[in-house]
Motif scaffolding. Structure first.
Motif: not given
Length: 355
Positions: A28, A36, A337, A340
């Motif tokens: 990510t 996130l 992933t 996000p």
């Protein structure tokens, strides 16, 4: 998991779960939006009684990337300088509603005491306690080794830094890791020996006799007092150089070796010793480096050095540790992933309790 305090009693499944979660977190971090929403509304306290740059910033970045609220606490300039005890500080954090405490302390066992004394109801992550343990450093080292030396990363084979990490789910069986330098004062060495052994790697410690701790014969590793012999005959896949910790040496560094020049000549890593290694071998260092003492500038800046990458991987590993510690969702899926901004990494109840 409730706490992350040591690698000594960590199982292989626990370690691989953390490494695999780290790989998902790392995926990510190449995106424009690195954040996130996983830990939104949670509070992480960085409780540092010792000076630190890399570890503190890494944990702070990791928590913020997961959208947690972060409080940085430094002993200098705080009530600790007025005599406040660890217990009273912990009770204060408990009253403030801390969900996780990342602690670095000069006393070995401080993180364990904080976790089990009943002073606060929060997860504790050990960011280094005395000369005892530093589990997230060992995890990021293992993560870096696995990405470079296990499976094929991209199309370049072992050692390539491009492409998709295909080492997910794998251990480090069959790899040879040499850990060189000030083992006596190193919590990094202790943490790595146990974790790398658990993951199936063979470990050799290389140091002068004065920098090898009493009782090392009980550790799951070999010990050598000759760096050149180890490199030439054992042919390690990775060489991890340790910082000479002068600040922990009573009587100065001269109490442990004749002179910096002598130490560098016998145990320093340079371009000549790098040339002895297999072509795929990598060079590591937990930082900060004493350039010209335990490692030369040529070796530290060589293309086969992964020292800067270790710092980047530290963020992903600490994101994984905080995520597994604080995620409260009972879904059975693993961290995602994709997108996000809208999807929250999930983990199962069993995964959260494995450590």
């Amino acid at each position: 998991m409730k706490h992350l305090l040591t690698t000594q009693d960590m199982s292989k499944d626990d370690a691989i779960l953390l490494l695999d979660t780290s790989a998902q977190m790392a995926a990510t971090q190449s995106r424009e939006n690195k954040k996130l929403p996983t830990l939104r509304g949670r509070t992480v306290v960085n409780l540092f009684y010792e000076d630190s740059t890399r570890t503190r910033i890494s944990f702070e970045t990791a928590a913020k990337r997961l959208s947690a609220d972060v409080i940085n606490f430094s002993a200098k300039g705080s009530s600790v300088s007025k005599g406040e005890s660890l217990k009273d500080t912990a009770l204060t954090l408990h009253a403030m509603g801390a969900d996780a405490v990342v602690v670095r302390h000069s006393a070995s066992g401080a993180a364990h005491q904080l976790a089990h004394a009943g002073w606060l109801d929060a997860g504790v992550l050990n960011a280094g306690d005395g000369m005892h343990q530093h589990p997230t450093q060992a995890l990021l080292d293992a993560f870096t080794i696995r990405r470079h030396l296990v499976g094929n990363v991209g199309h370049g084979g072992p050692g390539s830094k491009q492409g998709t990490d295909t080492s997910v789910g794998a251990d480090l069986a069959g790899l040879r890791i040499a850990i060189v330098g000030d083992v006596l004062h190193s919590r990094v060495a202790r943490s790595n020996v146990y974790l790398l052994h658990t993951l199936g790697a063979e470990v050799t410690l290389v140091a002068p006799p004065t920098l090898v701790p009493v009782g090392v014969e009980t550790w799951p590793c070999r010990v050598s007092y000759h760096l050149d012999e180890t490199l030439e005959q054992w042919q390690p896949d990775a060489v991890m150089m340790l910082r000479v910790q002068r600040e922990r040496m009573s009587g100065g560094s001269g109490a442990f070796f004749p002179s910096p020049m002598e130490y560098s000549r016998k145990f320093g890593f340079d371009a000549r010793r790098l040339a002895v290694l297999p072509d795929h071998a990598i060079v590591m260092h937990p930082g900060p480096m004493n350039r010209g003492l335990e490692i030369s500038a040529a070796a530290a800046d060589h293309p086969r050095s992964v020292i800067v990458e270790q710092v980047a991987n530290g963020v992903a590993v600490r994101m994984a540790a905080l995520y597994l510690l604080l995620s409260g969702d009972d879904s059975t899926s693993t961290p995602q992933t994709s997108t996000p901004q809208t999807s929250t990494p999930q983990t199962s109840t069993d995964e959260r309790n494995v450590l």
